[in-house]
Design an enzyme around this catalytic site. Structure first.
Site, PDB file in Angstrom:
ATOM      1  N   GLN A 176      42.317  34.192  33.340  1.00 56.86           N
ATOM      2  CA  GLN A 176      43.210  34.014  32.190  1.00 56.86           C
ATOM      3  C   GLN A 176      42.728  32.900  31.258  1.00 56.86           C
ATOM      4  O   GLN A 176      43.219  32.799  30.138  1.00 56.86           O
ATOM      5  CB  GLN A 176      44.639  33.700  32.669  1.00 56.86           C
ATOM      6  N   CYS A 319      50.214  43.261  38.398  1.00 56.11           N
ATOM      7  CA  CYS A 319      49.811  43.974  39.607  1.00 56.11           C
ATOM      8  C   CYS A 319      51.021  44.256  40.483  1.00 56.11           C
ATOM      9  O   CYS A 319      50.991  45.142  41.305  1.00 56.11           O
ATOM     10  CB  CYS A 319      48.790  43.163  40.381  1.00 56.11           C
TER      11      CYS A 319
HETATM   12  N1  PMP Z   1      43.483  36.976  38.786  1.00 53.90           N
HETATM   13  C1  PMP Z   1      44.371  36.818  37.806  1.00 53.90           C
HETATM   14  C2  PMP Z   1      44.874  35.441  37.487  1.00 53.90           C
HETATM   15  C3  PMP Z   1      44.820  37.922  37.076  1.00 53.90           C
HETATM   16  O1  PMP Z   1      45.695  37.749  36.087  1.00 53.90           O
HETATM   17  C4  PMP Z   1      44.313  39.206  37.393  1.00 53.90           C
HETATM   18  C5  PMP Z   1      44.784  40.437  36.635  1.00 53.90           C
HETATM   19  N2  PMP Z   1      46.172  40.669  36.769  1.00 53.90           N
HETATM   20  C6  PMP Z   1      43.386  39.316  38.447  1.00 53.90           C
HETATM   21  C7  PMP Z   1      43.001  38.178  39.108  1.00 53.90           C
HETATM   22  C8  PMP Z   1      42.814  40.641  38.836  1.00 53.90           C
HETATM   23  O2  PMP Z   1      41.845  41.022  37.887  1.00 53.90           O
HETATM   24  P1  PMP Z   1      41.220  42.486  37.834  1.00 53.90           P
HETATM   25  O3  PMP Z   1      42.201  43.320  37.100  1.00 53.90           O
HETATM   26  O4  PMP Z   1      39.946  42.305  37.092  1.00 53.90           O
HETATM   27  O5  PMP Z   1      40.995  42.939  39.223  1.00 53.90           O
END
Ligand code: PMP
Length: 373
Positions: A176, A319
């Site tokens: 982020q 997520c």
């Molecule tokens: N770390 C953080 C702080 C995130 O915001 C996210 C995405 N939600 C992720 C990891 C996972 O990233 P990716 O979608 O590339 O797997």
């Protein structure tokens, strides 16, 4: 059809048009960067150019950048490499860190959402947790650069000093923060990045190595990325990631202009609903993120009401959206469940306009008046 307003950049940013064009062009050719023929050599050259672009984003030597599928993979690769060691992670990490290291001890955060540095100092010296896999001093500390829910920026330099002084390595999920604030690999041993938070494509990311000499790897079966990450490279995705990194560096100052939207959102929300609580305001935050709670409301209900009006927001970690749960981040900050249950996140980015902010505020007022009836 209703006008739709996208204010969920921390979940994923819209792909910049020039990046979509570059990815589409790259996909039109059969690109396997390991092939020895001219198509393969073209792909290799483009992957290496992207490596330089991504390295510049975090001030690292290009050779330290290992391309992968994104931050979930990067975080898992590092945390699982240290699975049998004593690990400390912050209590506000993303699930891809938290769940990849179930035995890790959690470092608390203070009320403002920043890591409790005194607690970290103490935890470096003791292994008090009954759940820890191994006795002895921590081998790895994992703390994110900026939080995905509140936007709170962590004092990574200070955290690194404490970790180093006590002989531990530092992993940092910089998903982020990258492209939004200046990032430097100095004092960081492992850093995870993801293209789609920068206006690049989903499914591309990188693990950037510091100078500790350890290369965690997870997958077997291929010699790609100097044997550090097996599997045919996502050439088009990597090209898009490289361009996204370059544009993020170019427009890093423009990103700071989003502060005017943050200020407008937060002051207007307070005017409409004086009881509103904005999280993380006492400390340094990303200028694109506002997380707020409307006491007594449920974030799922609010999210749906906004969605029906064409406004796309989030109730925290994308997520885990779709499931009802209280944010672990707000819980760690000591926010009461009843307040945390009504939390919503607005996150802006490169294509956000004044009109988007007005649309959001108008709908907020409409929903608020309805709730108060
Ligand atoms: N770390 C953080 C702080 C995130 O915001 C996210 C995405 N939600 C992720 C990891 C996972 O990233 P990716 O979608 O590339 O797997």
């Amino acid at each position: 059809m209703k006008q739709r307003t996208y204010l969920d950049y921390n979940a994923t940013a819209p792909v910049r048009p020039e990046i979509a064009a570059a990815v589409s062009t790259a996909m039109a050719a059969p690109h396997n960067a390991s092939s020895v023929h001219s198509f393969g050599r073209d792909a290799r050259r483009m992957v290496e150019d992207a490596r330089v672009q991504v390295a510049k984003l975090v001030n690292a030597p290009p050779a330290q950048v290992i391309f992968n599928s994104g931050a979930t993979e990067g975080n898992n690769t590092v945390l699982k490499y240290f699975a049998n060691e004593h690990i400390l992670i912050s209590a506000i990490e993303h699930p891809s860190v938290l769940e990849a290291a179930p035995m890790a001890e959690k470092i608390p955060v203070t009320k403002d959402g920043t890591l409790d540095l005194d607690a970290l100092e103490d935890m470096m010296k003791t292994n008090s947790s009954p759940v820890c896999a191994k006795e002895g001093p921590p081998a790895l500390v994992s703390v994110m650069y900026a939080n995905n829910e509140t936007g709170v920026i962590q004092p990574i330099e200070k955290i690194s000093k404490i970790a180093k002084r006590n002989g531990a390595l530092l992993h940092c999920d910089a998903v982020q923060a990258a492209g939004r604030i200046p990032i430097d690999m100095t004092g960081i041993d492992f850093l995870t990045l993801s293209a789609h938070k920068l206006g690049g494509p989903q499914g591309a990311g990188a693990l950037v190595l510091g100078l500790c000499g350890i290369t965690p790897s997870w997958l077997d079966g291929g010699g790609q990325e100097k044997r550090a990450r097996a599997g045919t490279e996502n050439v088009a995705g990597i090209i898009g990631f490289g361009l996204a990194a370059e544009l993020a560096v170019k427009y890093q100052n423009d990103f700071q202009d989003l502060k005017k939207f943050q200020d407008k959102i937060e002051s207007s929300l307070k005017k409409i609903a004086p009881e509103i609580i904005v999280h993380g305001v006492e400390t340094k935050r990303l200028v694109n993120t506002s997380m707020f709670s409307l006491p007594g409301a449920l974030s799922e209900t609010l999210l749906m009401a906004f969605d029906l009006e064409g406004i796309a927001l989030s109730n925290g970690s994308a997520c885990s959206s779709g499931t009802v749960r209280v944010s672990n981040v707000l819980k760690a900050m000591g926010v009461e469940d009843i307040i945390a249950a009504g939390a919503l996140r607005v996150s802006t980015g490169w294509a956000t306009t004044e009109k988007d902010i007005e649309a959001f505020l108008n709908v907020f007022e409409k929903i608020y008046v309805r709730l108060k009836k």
